[in-house]
Design a protein around this motif. Structure first.
Motif, PDB file in Angstrom:
ATOM      1  N   UNK A 150       0.826  -1.206   0.000  1.00 38.61           N
ATOM      2  CA  UNK A 150       0.000   0.000   0.000  1.00 38.61           C
ATOM      3  C   UNK A 150       0.862   1.259   0.000  1.00 38.61           C
ATOM      4  N   UNK A 151       1.841   1.334   0.898  1.00 40.86           N
ATOM      5  CA  UNK A 151       2.653   2.563   0.993  1.00 40.86           C
ATOM      6  C   UNK A 151       3.741   2.613  -0.078  1.00 40.86           C
ATOM      7  N   UNK A 152       4.179   1.445  -0.535  1.00 38.31           N
ATOM      8  CA  UNK A 152       5.215   1.404  -1.564  1.00 38.31           C
ATOM      9  C   UNK A 152       4.755   2.106  -2.834  1.00 38.31           C
ATOM     10  N   UNK A 153       3.519   1.855  -3.214  1.00 39.14           N
ATOM     11  CA  UNK A 153       3.007   2.422  -4.455  1.00 39.14           C
ATOM     12  C   UNK A 153       3.033   3.949  -4.425  1.00 39.14           C
ATOM     13  N   UNK A 154       2.537   4.523  -3.356  1.00 36.80           N
ATOM     14  CA  UNK A 154       2.477   5.986  -3.271  1.00 36.80           C
ATOM     15  C   UNK A 154       3.871   6.590  -3.190  1.00 36.80           C
ATOM     16  N   UNK A 155       4.738   6.004  -2.379  1.00 36.52           N
ATOM     17  CA  UNK A 155       6.092   6.537  -2.248  1.00 36.52           C
ATOM     18  C   UNK A 155       6.858   6.452  -3.560  1.00 36.52           C
ATOM     19  N   UNK A 156       6.706   5.346  -4.289  1.00 33.27           N
ATOM     20  CA  UNK A 156       7.426   5.183  -5.545  1.00 33.27           C
ATOM     21  C   UNK A 156       6.973   6.213  -6.570  1.00 33.27           C
ATOM     22  N   UNK A 157       5.670   6.408  -6.689  1.00 32.76           N
ATOM     23  CA  UNK A 157       5.149   7.351  -7.687  1.00 32.76           C
ATOM     24  C   UNK A 157       5.576   8.784  -7.353  1.00 32.76           C
ATOM     25  N   UNK A 158       5.554   9.146  -6.082  1.00 27.85           N
ATOM     26  CA  UNK A 158       5.945  10.501  -5.704  1.00 27.85           C
ATOM     27  C   UNK A 158       7.455  10.701  -5.848  1.00 27.85           C
ATOM     28  N   UNK A 159       8.237   9.664  -5.573  1.00 22.17           N
ATOM     29  CA  UNK A 159       9.680   9.747  -5.790  1.00 22.17           C
ATOM     30  C   UNK A 159       9.982   9.952  -7.266  1.00 22.17           C
TER      31      UNK A 159
END
Length: 319
Positions: free
Chosen positions: A195-204
């Protein structure tokens, strides 16, 4: 006072003020919850006299303003109060539960944060090519799926059908050895990580691509540096501030947003403790958990603001 110190003082003051207003919202919100804790304790067969006596004993008949300031005074002295339904100290129960939640969130963070940054760098390196498209598509799918849906799917496939992991975390014991604890929380960790990986990766990825449009990046490319060297040495260091903000927000979610995951996997953490006592209408426990979650969320956001200020070259080197 320098510009950095002034901004830090403003952010900390705003954080404390926001926490104060949140305490009011939590208190008023819990007062509006339907149900009666006295009825929950004594049962449906209780007489009106017994209910009235218990309400007076529990202090739920006191004026709301008096109850709020008594509660706020306890918070300021570190006393979270006593659970109405069990008579146990909330501090002791929360201490045990919070340690469990922190262990679960930490395991997910240790996996998700470096993996998200690596995938973000990889997506930028192969922008608009198949690795970037595959990573973006998979993360978008994960973001679109609620935690409880993802949890039940993984529980059925990995826990029931393949029997790779324990379907639930009922057997989690804080006193067990490290690897035994890891085995019992494998599925909740996987869900939180996805869940958190997806958001962090896209924002990075978005933060680094924004920096890649800068003039000095073009200069570095003209010097003959490889694309990955440009990203690693020039783009990523200048994208740290937005990346840190995203990481802190997701770390706050890991601690605060584990409620659903803990309930799905029956994990003995803060989320499960909160839901159990909402059902019992145990207002002091609900208020204490709400304030702890709010303090963590505001605190991590404050850390993100502080890091953004300290990494801003215009503030560190004013003209």
């Amino acid at each position: 006072m320098g510009p950095i110190a002034k901004l830090l003082a403003q952010r900390i003051s705003l954080g404390l003020l926001l926490l104060f207003f949140v305490s009011i919202v939590i208190f008023v919100g819990t007062m509006l919850l339907p149900g009666d804790v006295a009825q929950q304790i004594l049962g449906q067969s209780a007489t009106p006299e017994a209910l009235a006596n218990l309400r007076a004993e529990l202090g739920v008949n006191d004026p709301p303003v008096t109850r709020y300031f008594n509660w706020l005074g306890g918070l300021l002295t570190g006393d979270l109060g006593t659970a109405l339904t069990s008579g146990q100290s909330i501090n002791e129960a929360v201490g045990r539960r919070f340690a469990n939640t922190l262990f679960l969130a930490s395991c997910a963070a240790i996996i998700a944060v470096p993996l998200a940054i690596f995938l973000g760098l990889l997506a930028v390196r192969y922008q608009e090519r198949w690795p970037d498209k595959m990573i973006s598509a998979s993360t978008l799918t994960t973001i679109s799926m609620p935690e409880f849906v993802l949890g039940y799917i993984l529980m059925f496939i990995l826990g029931v059908q393949l029997r790779w992991f324990s379907p639930t975390a009922v057997g989690f014991r804080p006193d067990a050895d490290f690897f035994t604890r890891l085995e019992s929380i494998a599925l909740p960790v996987i869900v939180l990580t996805l869940v958190v990986l997806a958001h962090m990766m896209r924002m990075t990825r978005a933060a680094i691509l924004n920096v890649m449009q800068s003039a000095y990046i073009e200069t570095a490319e003209l010097k003959g540096l490889s694309t990955f060297s440009v990203i690693r040495k020039h783009a990523f260091p200048n994208a740290i501030a937005p990346v840190v903000n995203v990481v802190m927000l997701n770390l706050a979610y890991l601690v605060v947003g584990v409620v659903v995951v803990e309930v799905v996997f029956v994990y003995p953490g803060m989320g499960q403790y909160l839901v159990d006592h909402v059902t019992k209408r145990d207002i002091p426990v609900v208020q204490a958990c709400g304030m702890i979650f709010a303090a963590i969320y505001i605190g991590l956001n404050l850390v993100a603001d502080v890091v953004s200020i300290l990494t801003n070259p215009r503030l560190r080197h004013p003209k």
